[in-house]
Design an enzyme around this catalytic site. Structure first.
Site, PDB file in Angstrom:
ATOM      1  N   PHE A 150       8.129  16.850 -33.732  1.00 18.53           N
ATOM      2  CA  PHE A 150       6.742  17.494 -33.866  1.00 18.53           C
ATOM      3  C   PHE A 150       5.739  16.907 -32.868  1.00 18.53           C
ATOM      4  O   PHE A 150       4.589  16.529 -33.455  1.00 18.53           O
ATOM      5  CB  PHE A 150       6.215  16.948 -35.245  1.00 18.53           C
ATOM      6  CG  PHE A 150       7.028  17.664 -36.430  1.00 18.53           C
ATOM      7  CD1 PHE A 150       6.961  18.845 -37.002  1.00 18.53           C
ATOM      8  CD2 PHE A 150       7.985  16.681 -37.005  1.00 18.53           C
ATOM      9  CE1 PHE A 150       7.747  19.281 -37.771  1.00 18.53           C
ATOM     10  CE2 PHE A 150       9.020  17.098 -38.064  1.00 18.53           C
ATOM     11  CZ  PHE A 150       8.828  18.343 -38.575  1.00 18.53           C
ATOM     12  N   HIS A 151       6.073  16.914 -31.759  1.00 18.88           N
ATOM     13  CA  HIS A 151       5.097  16.820 -30.540  1.00 18.88           C
ATOM     14  C   HIS A 151       5.686  17.113 -29.301  1.00 18.88           C
ATOM     15  O   HIS A 151       6.807  17.739 -28.996  1.00 18.88           O
ATOM     16  CB  HIS A 151       4.846  15.241 -30.314  1.00 18.88           C
ATOM     17  CG  HIS A 151       6.164  14.483 -30.164  1.00 18.88           C
ATOM     18  ND1 HIS A 151       6.729  13.717 -31.221  1.00 18.88           N
ATOM     19  CD2 HIS A 151       6.589  14.076 -29.165  1.00 18.88           C
ATOM     20  CE1 HIS A 151       7.884  13.109 -30.693  1.00 18.88           C
ATOM     21  NE2 HIS A 151       7.781  13.461 -29.324  1.00 18.88           N
TER      22      HIS A 151
END
Ligand code: T46
Length: 135
Positions: A48-49
């Site tokens: 998630f990045h």
């Protein structure tokens, strides 16, 4: 979405298999850091990045896992299930890792030392970064 896949040379004989990775030869950057992810629990999704600078090669050296990759315009799901196959992850790719098999070991070769300031953890900020030409 163009995904850069690497198929590393396998050295096999009647004892088994071996893969060797050399920086600037098999790996397209100088390797400053190596880390690996294992014992991932069922149903877990990580990542998630994106990154501002970091380049990485991911190899699932045991078991399997999937990657959800997003360049801000297109997405792609990638299966990693071979210890001799690598995926190149450019900095400006939003990544999520999921569907880890119980025995999965995900090895990552990274171009930079660990730096939390290099992470873009907010999806809207990631879209602004790529729309501003973030490379
Ligand atoms: C990435 C994907 C594929 C460190 O102390 N040093 C390190 O080099 C790393 C990578 C992590 N950590 C610490 C920071 C956190 O407390 O280990 C913990 C877990 O890291 P994180 O939540 O960032 O892990 P993932 O699986 O979400 O992401 C990792 C990498 O951080 C990231 O760069 O691209 O794997």
């Amino acid at each position: 979405m163009e995904i850069k896949r690497y198929s590393f040379q396998q050295h096999g004989d009647d004892r088994g298999m071996l893969v060797a990775l050399e920086e600037l030869k098999d790996i397209p950057f100088s390797v400053r850091r190596i880390y690996y992810i294992y014992d991932t629990l069922a149903g877990v999704r990580r990542g998630f990045h994106a990154h501002k600078n970091l380049k990485q090669i991911l190899v699932c050296v045991k078991g399997s896992c999937k990657l959800h990759l997003d360049n801000g315009f297109e997405t792609e799901e990638v299966l990693l299930d071979k210890p001799y196959e690598g995926i190149y992850l450019d900095n400006n790719i939003w990544r999520e890792m999921y569907d880890f098999s119980e025995d999965a070991v995900l090895l990552v070769l990274a171009s930079e030392y660990y730096d939390e300031a290099d992470y873009i953890r907010d999806y809207q900020k990631f879209l602004e970064f790529v729309n501003a030409g973030g490379k």
